[in-house]
Scaffold this active site. Structure first.
Site, short mmCIF file in Angstrom:
data_model
loop_
_atom_site.label_atom_id
_atom_site.label_comp_id
_atom_site.label_asym_id
_atom_site.label_seq_id
_atom_site.Cartn_x
_atom_site.Cartn_y
_atom_site.Cartn_z
N TRP A 103 0.71 -1.27 0.03
CA TRP A 103 -0.16 0.17 0.04
C TRP A 103 0.86 1.22 0.01
CZ3 TRP A 103 -4.53 -0.36 -1.98
CH2 TRP A 103 -5.25 -1.46 -1.61
N ASP B 133 -1.96 6.74 6.09
CA ASP B 133 -3.05 5.81 5.61
C ASP B 133 -3.51 4.90 6.64
OD1 ASP B 133 -4.62 4.04 4.27
OD2 ASP B 133 -3.29 3.53 2.65
N LYS C 192 -12.69 -1.49 5.98
CA LYS C 192 -12.13 -2.44 6.97
C LYS C 192 -12.78 -2.32 8.27
CE LYS C 192 -8.38 -2.42 4.04
NZ LYS C 192 -8.51 -3.54 3.07
#
Lengths: 360, 360
Positions: A102, A172, A196
């Site tokens: 990511w 993030d 999530k």
């Protein structure tokens, strides 16, 4: 109807109580004779709901008054572009720390808009560790330093907020926000895709320090201009009302669970149980450095990869779903977000022991 | 629980049958023991669903094989930026026709990225008409010509596709797509925010001719780069799975209704009934030129604005909600998207006659 324990990395499991409430009021929200997804975002009912949800989120995270909270579209991936567009002048060098894929994606997108200095990265350990902040090579005067507190694919998590640079810290937090308390005042910007720990895909939450507003480049689309959206309570354009609604229900559910300190205790215990089972066995293994192991995503391999298929089939039959690991890492991955009950982890640990006994 | 007739301009009414089906399977989609919003977009079940929904949409609109269909985030408003970023070189002059405030917003966002030539606009008539395409001042060699086939605030609609320029035609069809058949082959790009005729807010559908792919500027965020998303079946990043799911249910519902030709007949009849009632009365008025009147959004004023409040209160009590007009136009507005049954229009017309008799 039997609900399963769903270990999907995201879109992920949501609390059953949230889904049941949404189901009950899906055709008639607040006695309006309309679904929440059928009402105008500019109507009193939705505006009140939106304000209340923001207030609840602020309470959960103890967000200081000097921060704005935005509910936007485009996921964390659009934020990969929004962050440099909002914070970095065109010729600037921005700092990124990369501890997984990511972080790599964030860098790749940021390169469209700025010079990227990778201040530290852990590919040499195959992203199983976190580089010591003392070794990070930060840029003097950088508009920000970006990192990814939890990497879902490799299962690597920062358990402390790094303190290495004067630049505003941008994080993030897609796969960790709301899983534990966090000191928001340490950050310039926190953003998190919802799918999530927050709600359905299609929503991204951005928490931004007010003094960072108003730096956006002219070519920043209005929908992702922090100042524009902050000035319009995230309704400069039509917000993703249905996903926002689910997020609001999840915030209420978190309050009922005792807030983030209570969630942190449960999440730490869930992760500890699974790592203990893995470490106690010669059949299962997790490659991540112990101090950097994620509470949220636990990758593990079987001693014999030939058994992966059987493990996946049998675990699914036992009501434990979506355990397949990411193709980059292989093996299995159990994601243990807030909505995964401790009973789900207990069931997984029991299944793993039984599988090892029978097939190991 | 009594469902109302909801005349909201958007987010708008959805078919009751769609909501009921979603409600029934909200905690257990396809017998998986998971909600559709809890499954990975990369899992077989969602990928199959996504492919089927695209196929159904293509069938409804008869989309030629030479077009890609994308399911993205950010609404039509992010497309206001995406269109010039994807289609126009930096120094280019792009053409826009403005027949209402959505067109104005599209121009305002496009100006971040290109020189905008307003080829025609109708502010002189307070956006109650459509400028004759013969008078449009188009730019030779423009990368595209953009217009808004239906303007929701002013209730103005193009009933034919204009043919005035060699440039690819780009249309913001947010409030008209799926309300009637459309010849997709006449367009370079069609886009539509979902929250009128398609599904919940948080989804935008983009239909783009393949030869226009690959022209995006370097600074186009990957999430809105048409070629990037087309090459990844709209899953370069996590798509808004829950909104997409509802859109898929709406597509199925449209097929059950007989498709877009059947919807067009009903929609034309619904609009004709309401306009006839307005025109037959001295108490109600609609200012739009008859040839440009929208099927989807019908603004109307009362002879005495002092009665607006009573009209809104009494109509709401009668189960006819969200009739308040946009502040720019005042008065009332009835939005008659696909999900509004003809019985809703009949009830509105009857209420209007009764209100006029009692209070007019």
């Amino acid at each position: 109807m039997k609900r399963v324990f769903n270990f999907s990395p995201g879109p992920a499991m949501l609390p059953g109580a949230v889904l049941q409430r949404a189901q009950a009021e899906l055709l008639d929200w607040q006695g309006s004779g309309m679904s929440v997804m059928e009402v105008s975002h500019r109507g009193t009912a939705f505006i009140e709901f939106a304000a209340r949800s923001e207030k609840t989120l602020r309470g959960l995270l103890a967000v200081p008054d000097s921060y704005k909270v935005l509910f936007l579209q485009g996921g964390a991936t659009l934020q990969f572009a929004a962050v440099p567009l909002n914070l970095a002048p065109a010729a600037a060098t921005v700092d990124y720390v990369v501890t997984g894929n990511w972080g790599e994606k964030a860098v790749s997108e940021a390169k469209r808009y700025a010079n990227v200095n990778v201040a530290a990265e852990s590919s040499a350990t195959k992203f199983t560790s976190i580089p010591d902040p003392k070794t990070w090579k930060v840029t003097k005067g950088a508009p920000y330093l970006h990192y990814t507190p939890n990497e879902t694919v490799f299962g690597v998590e920062f358990h402390d907020v790094p303190s290495v640079s004067d630049a505003p810290l941008v994080a993030d937090m897609s796969s960790t926000l709301l899983s534990r308390p966090v000191d928001v005042s340490r950050f310039g910007v926190i953003y998190a895709g919802a799918q999530k720990n927050i709600g359905p895909a299609g929503l991204v939450i951005v928490i931004v320090r007010e003094d960072l507003l108003g730096r956006a480049r002219k070519e920043t689309p209005g929908t992702i201009d922090y100042k524009t959206q902050a000035g319009n309570d995230s309704m400069w354009n039509t917000p993703p009302t249905l996903s926002w609604y689910f997020a609001g229900l999840v915030f209420d559910w978190l309050v009922e669970q005792g807030g983030l300190a209570a969630m942190a205790k449960v999440n730490a215990r869930k992760a500890a149980k699974l790592y203990a089972a893995i470490d106690a066995s010669d059949f299962y293994a997790n490659p991540v450095e112990k101090s950097a192991r994620s509470w949220m995503n636990v990758p593990f391999t079987l001693a014999d990869p030939e058994l992966d298929k059987a493990f996946l089939q049998e675990s699914k039959a036992a009501g434990l779903t979506n355990l397949k690991g990411h193709r980059v890492v292989g093996g299995m991955r159990a994601s243990l977000y807030n909505a995964m009950p401790e009973a789900g982890v207990d069931a997984l640990v029991a299944f793993m022991a039984d599988f090892e006994k029978r097939r190991g």
